[in-house]
Motif scaffolding. Structure first.
Motif, short mmCIF file in Angstrom:
data_model
loop_
_atom_site.label_atom_id
_atom_site.label_comp_id
_atom_site.label_asym_id
_atom_site.label_seq_id
_atom_site.Cartn_x
_atom_site.Cartn_y
_atom_site.Cartn_z
N UNK A 1 38.82 26.42 21.12
CA UNK A 1 38.24 27.06 22.31
C UNK A 1 39.24 27.09 23.46
N UNK A 2 39.97 25.98 23.64
CA UNK A 2 40.96 25.93 24.72
C UNK A 2 42.11 26.89 24.46
N UNK A 3 42.54 26.99 23.21
CA UNK A 3 43.62 27.92 22.89
C UNK A 3 43.19 29.35 23.17
N UNK A 4 41.96 29.71 22.79
CA UNK A 4 41.45 31.05 23.07
C UNK A 4 41.35 31.30 24.57
N UNK A 5 40.96 30.27 25.31
CA UNK A 5 40.85 30.40 26.77
C UNK A 5 42.20 30.73 27.39
N UNK A 6 43.26 30.00 27.02
CA UNK A 6 44.58 30.25 27.58
C UNK A 6 45.08 31.64 27.21
N UNK A 7 44.81 32.07 25.99
CA UNK A 7 45.21 33.41 25.57
C UNK A 7 44.46 34.47 26.36
N UNK A 8 43.16 34.26 26.58
CA UNK A 8 42.37 35.21 27.36
C UNK A 8 42.86 35.27 28.81
N UNK A 9 43.19 34.12 29.37
CA UNK A 9 43.68 34.08 30.74
C UNK A 9 45.01 34.82 30.86
N UNK A 10 45.88 34.65 29.86
CA UNK A 10 47.16 35.37 29.87
C UNK A 10 46.94 36.87 29.81
N UNK A 11 46.01 37.30 28.96
CA UNK A 11 45.71 38.74 28.84
C UNK A 11 45.22 39.30 30.17
N UNK A 12 44.37 38.56 30.85
CA UNK A 12 43.84 39.03 32.14
C UNK A 12 44.96 39.16 33.17
N UNK A 13 45.91 38.24 33.17
CA UNK A 13 47.02 38.34 34.13
C UNK A 13 47.92 39.53 33.80
N UNK A 14 48.14 39.78 32.51
CA UNK A 14 48.97 40.92 32.12
C UNK A 14 48.31 42.23 32.51
N UNK A 15 46.99 42.31 32.34
CA UNK A 15 46.27 43.52 32.75
C UNK A 15 46.38 43.71 34.26
N UNK A 16 46.21 42.63 35.02
CA UNK A 16 46.33 42.72 36.47
C UNK A 16 47.72 43.17 36.89
N UNK A 17 48.75 42.64 36.22
CA UNK A 17 50.14 43.06 36.49
C UNK A 17 50.29 44.55 36.23
N UNK A 18 49.82 45.00 35.07
CA UNK A 18 49.99 46.41 34.69
C UNK A 18 49.26 47.35 35.66
N UNK A 19 48.17 46.89 36.21
CA UNK A 19 47.40 47.71 37.14
C UNK A 19 47.85 47.55 38.59
N UNK A 20 48.89 46.74 38.79
CA UNK A 20 49.43 46.57 40.14
C UNK A 20 48.54 45.76 41.06
N UNK A 21 47.68 44.94 40.50
CA UNK A 21 46.76 44.13 41.32
C UNK A 21 47.43 42.81 41.70
N UNK A 22 47.14 42.28 42.89
CA UNK A 22 47.76 41.01 43.30
C UNK A 22 47.16 39.79 42.61
N UNK A 23 45.95 39.94 42.04
CA UNK A 23 45.28 38.80 41.39
C UNK A 23 44.18 39.32 40.48
N UNK A 24 43.71 38.46 39.60
CA UNK A 24 42.55 38.80 38.79
C UNK A 24 41.31 38.78 39.68
N UNK A 25 40.22 39.36 39.21
CA UNK A 25 39.01 39.42 40.03
C UNK A 25 38.41 38.02 40.20
N UNK A 26 37.69 37.78 41.29
CA UNK A 26 37.05 36.47 41.50
C UNK A 26 36.09 36.10 40.37
N UNK A 27 35.40 37.09 39.81
CA UNK A 27 34.47 36.81 38.71
C UNK A 27 35.23 36.31 37.48
N UNK A 28 36.35 36.96 37.17
CA UNK A 28 37.15 36.53 36.02
C UNK A 28 37.74 35.14 36.26
N UNK A 29 38.20 34.90 37.47
CA UNK A 29 38.77 33.59 37.79
C UNK A 29 37.72 32.49 37.66
N UNK A 30 36.53 32.74 38.17
CA UNK A 30 35.46 31.75 38.09
C UNK A 30 35.11 31.46 36.63
#
Length: 413
Positions: free
Chosen positions: A243-272
């Motif tokens: 579960x923890x390994x999947x969590x870290x991979x999911x978090x990395x994916x979210x940051x890569x998507x935010x980077x690609x979309x030019x966003x300064x951060x992931x959404x507060x809902x995703x972070x929470x």
């Protein structure tokens, strides 16, 4: 999931002005067998072959310091030789730079270097002479290495790592401090002799002396954690680790998507959501291990203290303690997911150890650190490495300062 994006490949492309032309003409007609001449050509197809020119012969420059007679007072005045021309006959700085490059980057010892210069350039240089040239080259570049270290102190995000090395018959430690544009390798007095006076964010592998650094923000290498979690999954079959390994991979994916979309951060809902999942995984792991019977204490060890914990238990508690550092890459998109930057910069040092063995002297190890600093920094700055090694150290420091200021201005803008 990969922690970094794959590198783009390169394709060999034709050039507009080749160095040589070779013309091919058909000799006879394939239909009627009539003889054909070059004058009958109406067009051509092109294919290019990329090769190497023969190594150039030794290029000898004679410096003549002329003496002039002063017509006013009759004094004879002789011109000074350039500061770099100190002997009646000597090897050029380019030869010293090439020798330093081949030994530092490609781990070639002096005796084999002498053979290379003899075979390719017909220059007979004794191995001891090559060693002296390399040492002098390293000593002249010390001011550049010192400047790299100074600039790294103020870089916003930097990486640290260390590796053991046999020097003069003893185990010593080489310390890497680097960023995406600078690299500094240093011989420490021990493994705990880590850099001081740092600011900003440091990325490392959770070694306690790094964590003891104050006035910095810590980010941990998640590649290390993923390997530890995979070991728990493979050997101990603990469900929380998957579960923890999947969590870290999911978090990395979210940051890569935010980077690609030019966003300064992931959404507060995703972070929470990610932070909640992280806490739940740690709680699950700790409750799982606290429900297991304690490990049997070895008899007659004479040791005191708390009972030994299982590997998964220690990992879960460590991740719970350092949650902020583990998820720093997720909370701050300027922070990388891994410490691969430092590990890549140290890789050739381990290759050097395997190929050429240990250093006989501490001075030799220090010279190696200086030259590795120059080579790695030159690559990151997209400089020609041989030119960097043969350029005046003062000029090289000036170029580094200029580029560093441009990079700072670009980030600020």
């Amino acid at each position: 999931m990969c922690a970094t994006k794959p590198h783009k490949g390169t394709t060999l492309k034709q050039v507009a002005t080749p160095d040589a032309l070779v013309h091919h003409y058909p000799h006879q007609c394939t239909r009627c067998s009539a003889t054909l001449s070059p004058e009958a050509a109406t067009g051509f197809a092109v294919r290019q072959v990329f090769g190497l020119a023969p190594p150039p012969p030794l290029f000898i420059t004679e410096h003549r310091a002329h003496t002039c007679l002063c017509r006013a007072c009759g004094t004879l005045v002789r011109a000074d030789f350039p500061e770099t021309v100190k002997a009646p006959a000597q090897y050029s700085d380019e030869i010293a730079a090439l020798a330093a490059y081949l030994q530092t980057q490609h781990c070639i010892p002096e005796d084999r270097l002498a053979r290379i210069f003899s075979d390719l350039y017909k220059i007979r240089i004794a191995p001891a002479t090559l060693a002296s040239l390399i040492a002098k080259k390293a000593d002249s570049l010390r001011i550049f290495a010192d400047r790299v270290r100074e600039l790294l102190s103020g870089v916003a995000v930097k990486h640290l790592d260390e590796t053991g090395f046999r020097i003069a018959g003893k185990t010593r430690w080489l310390h890497m401090l680097c960023s995406t544009s600078l690299s500094h390798l240093r011989l420490g007095t021990g493994r705990g002799d880590i850099p001081s006076g740092l600011a900003g964010t440091i990325i490392h592998d959770c070694w306690p002396p790094y964590l003891a650094l104050e006035a910095v923000e810590h980010g941990l290498c998640n590649a290390h954690l993923l390997r530890e979690l995979q070991a728990i999954i493979d050997h101990d079959k603990e469900p929380w680790a998957a579960d923890m390994k999947d969590l870290l991979s999911d978090a990395l994916t979210l940051t890569q998507i935010a980077h690609d979309q030019g966003k300064p951060a992931v959404s507060p809902e995703q972070a929470h959501q990610i932070h909640q999942r992280f806490d739940a995984c740690c709680d699950q792991a700790i409750k799982f291990h606290e429900g297991l019977p304690p490990l049997a204490r070895p008899t007659k060890t004479g040791k005191r203290g708390r009972p030994k914990r299982r590997t998964g238990h220690n990992l879960a508690r460590r991740m719970q303690t350092h949650k902020a550092a583990i998820l720093l890459f997720f909370d701050d998109l300027n922070v990388p997911f891994t410490n691969n930057e430092a590990e890549r910069d140290l890789r050739m040092t381990k290759v050097r150890q395997k190929v050429s063995g240990s250093f006989r002297t501490e001075t030799g190890a220090e010279n190696y650190c200086i030259l590795r600093t120059v080579v790695e920094t030159a690559r990151k700055q997209s400089w020609d490495v041989l030119r960097a090694l043969s350029t005046s150290p003062v000029q090289l420091v000036h170029e580094l300062n200029t580029l560093h200021q441009i990079q700072l201005d670009s980030v600020a803008g």
